[in-house]
Design a protein around this motif. Structure first.
Motif, PDB file in Angstrom:
ATOM      1  N   TRP A 255       0.833  -1.198   0.000  1.00 55.89           N
ATOM      2  CA  TRP A 255       0.000   0.000   0.000  1.00 55.89           C
ATOM      3  C   TRP A 255       0.870   1.251   0.000  1.00 55.89           C
ATOM      4  N   ALA A 256       0.751   2.042  -1.071  1.00 57.74           N
ATOM      5  CA  ALA A 256       1.573   3.232  -1.258  1.00 57.74           C
ATOM      6  C   ALA A 256       1.357   4.232  -0.120  1.00 57.74           C
ATOM      7  N   GLY A 257       2.475   4.739   0.393  1.00 58.90           N
ATOM      8  CA  GLY A 257       2.421   5.808   1.382  1.00 58.90           C
ATOM      9  C   GLY A 257       1.906   5.402   2.739  1.00 58.90           C
ATOM     10  N   ALA A 258       1.783   4.090   3.006  1.00 60.24           N
ATOM     11  CA  ALA A 258       1.172   3.620   4.254  1.00 60.24           C
ATOM     12  C   ALA A 258       2.231   3.275   5.291  1.00 60.24           C
ATOM     13  N   PHE A 259       2.069   3.797   6.505  1.00 60.54           N
ATOM     14  CA  PHE A 259       2.984   3.485   7.604  1.00 60.54           C
ATOM     15  C   PHE A 259       2.422   2.348   8.452  1.00 60.54           C
ATOM     16  N   HIS A 260       3.222   1.873   9.406  1.00 66.86           N
ATOM     17  CA  HIS A 260       2.813   0.734  10.215  1.00 66.86           C
ATOM     18  C   HIS A 260       1.574   1.080  11.045  1.00 66.86           C
ATOM     19  N   GLY A 261       0.569   0.224  10.961  1.00 67.54           N
ATOM     20  CA  GLY A 261      -0.664   0.440  11.697  1.00 67.54           C
ATOM     21  C   GLY A 261      -1.661   1.331  10.993  1.00 67.54           C
ATOM     22  N   PHE A 262      -1.418   1.634   9.721  1.00 64.84           N
ATOM     23  CA  PHE A 262      -2.307   2.532   8.985  1.00 64.84           C
ATOM     24  C   PHE A 262      -3.740   2.018   8.914  1.00 64.84           C
ATOM     25  N   ASP A 263      -3.915   0.701   8.986  1.00 60.24           N
ATOM     26  CA  ASP A 263      -5.258   0.133   8.852  1.00 60.24           C
ATOM     27  C   ASP A 263      -6.170   0.510  10.007  1.00 60.24           C
ATOM     28  N   GLY A 264      -5.578   1.026  11.093  1.00 59.20           N
ATOM     29  CA  GLY A 264      -6.398   1.499  12.199  1.00 59.20           C
ATOM     30  C   GLY A 264      -7.116   2.808  11.900  1.00 59.20           C
ATOM     31  N   LEU A 265      -6.674   3.515  10.866  1.00 58.04           N
ATOM     32  CA  LEU A 265      -7.303   4.779  10.478  1.00 58.04           C
ATOM     33  C   LEU A 265      -8.429   4.463   9.503  1.00 58.04           C
ATOM     34  N   THR A 266      -9.483   3.865  10.032  1.00 53.60           N
ATOM     35  CA  THR A 266     -10.525   3.295   9.175  1.00 53.60           C
ATOM     36  C   THR A 266     -11.333   4.335   8.410  1.00 53.60           C
ATOM     37  N   GLU A 267     -11.191   5.615   8.767  1.00 58.27           N
ATOM     38  CA  GLU A 267     -11.884   6.653   8.017  1.00 58.27           C
ATOM     39  C   GLU A 267     -11.177   7.029   6.725  1.00 58.27           C
ATOM     40  N   THR A 268      -9.953   6.521   6.523  1.00 60.17           N
ATOM     41  CA  THR A 268      -9.196   6.856   5.313  1.00 60.17           C
ATOM     42  C   THR A 268      -9.463   5.836   4.209  1.00 60.17           C
ATOM     43  N   ARG A 269      -9.366   6.287   2.972  1.00 59.56           N
ATOM     44  CA  ARG A 269      -9.621   5.405   1.835  1.00 59.56           C
ATOM     45  C   ARG A 269      -8.561   4.308   1.746  1.00 59.56           C
ATOM     46  N   THR A 270      -7.315   4.641   2.097  1.00 59.31           N
ATOM     47  CA  THR A 270      -6.253   3.638   2.027  1.00 59.31           C
ATOM     48  C   THR A 270      -6.554   2.480   2.973  1.00 59.31           C
ATOM     49  N   ALA A 271      -6.936   2.789   4.206  1.00 58.88           N
ATOM     50  CA  ALA A 271      -7.268   1.738   5.163  1.00 58.88           C
ATOM     51  C   ALA A 271      -8.494   0.956   4.714  1.00 58.88           C
ATOM     52  N   GLN A 272      -9.486   1.650   4.212  1.00 59.49           N
ATOM     53  CA  GLN A 272     -10.709   0.975   3.760  1.00 59.49           C
ATOM     54  C   GLN A 272     -10.417  -0.003   2.630  1.00 59.49           C
ATOM     55  N   ARG A 273      -9.572   0.407   1.693  1.00 53.80           N
ATOM     56  CA  ARG A 273      -9.215  -0.478   0.582  1.00 53.80           C
ATOM     57  C   ARG A 273      -8.425  -1.687   1.080  1.00 53.80           C
ATOM     58  N   ALA A 274      -7.490  -1.438   2.009  1.00 55.45           N
ATOM     59  CA  ALA A 274      -6.675  -2.540   2.532  1.00 55.45           C
ATOM     60  C   ALA A 274      -7.532  -3.538   3.290  1.00 55.45           C
ATOM     61  N   ILE A 275      -8.431  -3.044   4.120  1.00 54.00           N
ATOM     62  CA  ILE A 275      -9.296  -3.934   4.896  1.00 54.00           C
ATOM     63  C   ILE A 275     -10.215  -4.716   3.967  1.00 54.00           C
ATOM     64  N   ALA A 276     -10.727  -4.066   2.933  1.00 57.48           N
ATOM     65  CA  ALA A 276     -11.601  -4.759   1.974  1.00 57.48           C
ATOM     66  C   ALA A 276     -10.860  -5.890   1.280  1.00 57.48           C
ATOM     67  N   ASP A 277      -9.608  -5.663   0.903  1.00 54.98           N
ATOM     68  CA  ASP A 277      -8.825  -6.715   0.248  1.00 54.98           C
ATOM     69  C   ASP A 277      -8.543  -7.865   1.209  1.00 54.98           C
ATOM     70  N   ARG A 278      -8.242  -7.524   2.446  1.00 51.41           N
ATOM     71  CA  ARG A 278      -7.980  -8.554   3.451  1.00 51.41           C
ATOM     72  C   ARG A 278      -9.223  -9.417   3.688  1.00 51.41           C
ATOM     73  N   LEU A 279     -10.367  -8.760   3.822  1.00 48.98           N
ATOM     74  CA  LEU A 279     -11.608  -9.503   4.047  1.00 48.98           C
ATOM     75  C   LEU A 279     -11.963 -10.364   2.842  1.00 48.98           C
ATOM     76  N   ALA A 280     -11.696  -9.858   1.648  1.00 43.14           N
ATOM     77  CA  ALA A 280     -11.976 -10.648   0.453  1.00 43.14           C
ATOM     78  C   ALA A 280     -11.135 -11.919   0.445  1.00 43.14           C
ATOM     79  N   TYR A 281      -9.880 -11.798   0.853  1.00 43.08           N
ATOM     80  CA  TYR A 281      -9.026 -12.987   0.905  1.00 43.08           C
ATOM     81  C   TYR A 281      -9.524 -13.964   1.964  1.00 43.08           C
ATOM     82  N   LEU A 282      -9.916 -13.445   3.132  1.00 44.79           N
ATOM     83  CA  LEU A 282     -10.418 -14.324   4.185  1.00 44.79           C
ATOM     84  C   LEU A 282     -11.672 -15.061   3.732  1.00 44.79           C
ATOM     85  N   ARG A 283     -12.569 -14.370   3.029  1.00 49.37           N
ATOM     86  CA  ARG A 283     -13.779 -15.049   2.525  1.00 49.37           C
ATOM     87  C   ARG A 283     -13.406 -16.156   1.557  1.00 49.37           C
TER      88      ARG A 283
END
Length: 312
Positions: free
Chosen positions: A278-306
């Protein structure tokens, strides 16, 4: 030292202003401060149960406190995720971001098992791995009850939890134990050597940085003279036999290069791998769930888990 990539503007907006004057974790006092900070993200089991309608049980497995999350009664069970929390091996608990974990389990329609492993420096290696391993064996030997399907299993961990997840796979492989159907590593901490270029890019920061990582590993490996293969996943010379693996990577994370190398080595060992950088993302960025970068990362992770839980 290589130049550090720029932090994405939407993520940088959430960082404190000004240059950091000390490591993110600075000695014993820093451990105390990190633990206190992470306790702010702990949530009450009773409150989360009431808010979500999930079945949430608290059990103890061989001395290890464990939270078990199940979908509401009557809903189908779609496998089990062993979810190992982060915190640099020195902080965090099974109550960290509990509401988010419960909502993830409900969204996936799976059972989620969250262990509260022992922390360094009070309990160095192999205590945390022993705890995670004990919970895994408990799962496989009927600890969840006959009503919970174990047809598909996933081991998932973030940061230090990713280290323990990968270490568990190495231990199971060496001991001939049954492993999961998939492995999900979220910005994992994999290498104690700190020799990769990216570890020098994050010297002092408002997020996990090089001095903090050096302290974390020193605390975890204290008293360990000859490192077993399982202790430091990046030191394992052979990664054959790993399950299909997903790795989430931040570009401005000191773990970036060890994670990319780990993904490449898994691939060379014949393991199916998905690595998301993920471009420009620092460690723990996924905790910033209001950002588009975190939302995209979480969506990809959930898609893989499914996908992993579906067995497709």
């Amino acid at each position: 030292m290589s130049p550090r990539p720029p932090i994405a503007a939407e993520l940088a907006a959430h960082l404190p202003t000004g240059e950091p004057s000390r490591p993110f974790v600075d000695g014993p006092q820093g451990v105390t401060e990190l633990r206190a900070a992470m306790r702010e993200y702990e949530e009450s089991v009773a409150e989360v149960r009431e808010q979500t309608g999930a079945q949430i049980d608290e059990v103890v497995v061989g001395g290890v406190p464990v939270i078990v999350v199940r979908p509401p009664a009557g809903d189908p069970q779609r496998g089990v995720v062993l979810n190992i929390h982060g915190g640099g091996l020195i902080a965090g608990s099974h109550l960290s971001v509990l509401g988010s974990n419960v909502r993830t389990a409900l969204g996936l329609g799976c059972t989620m098992v969250i262990p509260d492993y022992r922390l360094a420096p009070e309990h160095p290696y192999p205590a945390a791995l022993d705890d995670v391993h004990a919970v895994w064996e408990w799962m496989l030997t009927g600890g969840l009850g006959a009503e919970t399907g174990l047809s598909r299993t996933v081991v998932m961990g973030g940061s230090a939890g990713g280290l323990l997840a990968a270490s568990l796979i190495l231990r199971l492989r060496e001991r001939g134990g049954d492993g999961p159907d998939a492995l999900v590593l979220v910005q994992p901490q994999l290498d104690d050597r700190n020799t990769q270029p990216s570890t020098h890019e994050i010297d002092l920061a408002h997020f996990w940085d090089r001095p903090s990582n050096l302290q974390s590993w020193a605390m975890y490996l204290a008293g360990t003279d000859a490192l077993p293969v399982e202790a430091v996943p990046a030191r394992a010379t052979d990664l054959a036999g790993f399950p299909p693996t997903f790795i989430e990577i931040g570009q401005v994370d000191l773990f970036r290069d060890e994670e990319l190398e780990f993904a490449a080595r898994l691939s060379r060992a014949g393991v199916p791998v998905e690595a998301h950088l993920w471009a420009g993302a620092f460690h723990g960025f996924d905790g910033l769930t209001e950002t588009r970068t975190a939302q995209r990362a979480i969506a990809d992770r959930l898609a893989y888990l499914r996908f992993a839980l579906s067995g497709a």
